[in-house]
Design an enzyme around this catalytic site. Structure first.
Site, short mmCIF file in Angstrom:
data_model
loop_
_atom_site.label_atom_id
_atom_site.label_comp_id
_atom_site.label_asym_id
_atom_site.label_seq_id
_atom_site.Cartn_x
_atom_site.Cartn_y
_atom_site.Cartn_z
CG ASP A 7 -1.58 1.23 1.55
OD1 ASP A 7 -2.28 1.72 0.64
OD2 ASP A 7 -1.48 1.76 2.69
CG ASP A 9 -1.61 7.67 0.54
OD1 ASP A 9 -0.68 8.48 0.42
OD2 ASP A 9 -2.48 7.50 -0.33
N GLY A 50 -10.15 9.53 -2.84
CA GLY A 50 -10.41 10.94 -2.55
C GLY A 50 -11.77 11.41 -3.05
CB THR A 117 -2.21 2.56 -3.51
OG1 THR A 117 -2.77 3.70 -2.85
CG2 THR A 117 -1.67 3.02 -4.85
CB SER A 120 -4.67 9.51 -8.46
OG SER A 120 -3.80 10.49 -7.93
MG LIG Z 1 -2.81 3.09 3.72
#
Ligand SMILES: [Mg+2]
Length: 230
Positions: A7, A9, A50, A117, A120
């Site tokens: 992943d 973030d 988002g 992920t 973007s």
């Molecule tokens: Mg994450």
């Protein structure tokens, strides 16, 4: 052959404060009276993606928009992505402790690397450029809107596996959130969780391993070896 699937973030870097600031900058630039404080953002993070997160906010706050949401939200998301990319290029993020060494060691051992992920492609490219000097280390990048159903649905992991040409049993996934963990498990993957700033209180039941970070990655290598032997 085997691969590690990461992943982005919260797992590669603490980026959520950068995302939050970028959302707020986009709202201000559009002259909207919206502002996400960190507590509210933490609630909204249960929604992956988002655009999906903004839509949930509008629904929950019962906001009546003059501009149709199908126009407004993609436009806001574009502005947000621009602000995020600028901030990341300026180095406004913190890598998770140990991640650079861990990725380097995995490459030395000949393990293939991939990304899965919901963020973007532009955001992933910006972070990989700033943090890893580019995206070359990651052979497969499955991201953003490449699949319709975002985490906790398994789709983005299934796409990464398909592009790697590997079965889930040959791979390990790395996540920081409960949504990510559920996505990985639903795709049949073993999952190592390193909780991040915004996810530390979440439920990681079902994780194969939970570590504060990847500085002392010995248990990860043990888990990996156990899978290879099985
Ligand atoms: Mg994450």
């Amino acid at each position: 052959m085997s691969a590690f699937i990461f992943d982005v973030d919260g797992t590669l870097a603490e980026t959520e404060e950068v995302h939050r600031a970028a959302f707020n900058a986009a709202f201000a630039e559009a002259s909207l009276p919206w502002h996400w404080e960190s507590d509210r953002y933490k609630e909204l993070l249960r929604v992956s993606g988002g655009k999906e997160r903004m839509r949930t906010f509008v629904d929950e706050e019962e906001i009546l928009s003059e501009t149709p949401l199908d126009d407004l939200i993609p436009r806001l998301h574009q502005t947000k992505t621009r602000h995020y990319g600028q901030a990341v290029a300026e180095g406004q993020f913190v890598l998770r402790p140990g991640i650079l060494d861990f990725v380097a060691e995995a490459r030395e051992r000949g393990i293939r690397l991939a990304i899965a992920t919901t963020t973007s492609q532009e955001n992933v490219d910006a972070l990989l450029a700033a943090a890893f000097g580019g995206s070359e280390a990651f052979e497969v990048i499955a991201c953003g809107d490449m699949v319709a159903a975002k985490k906790p649905a398994p789709d983005i992991y299934q796409l990464a596996l398909e592009r790697l040409g590997l079965p889930a049993a040959a791979c390990l996934s790395f996540e920081d959130s409960s949504n990510g963990l559920r996505a990985a498990k639903a795709a049949g993957l073993r999952c190592v969780v390193t909780p991040a700033q915004y996810t530390v209180d979440e439920d990681f039941t079902g994780a194969d391993l939970v570590l504060p970070d990847l500085r002392n990655a010995g248990p990860v290598w043990e888990l990996f070896a156990a899978g290879a032997a099985a």
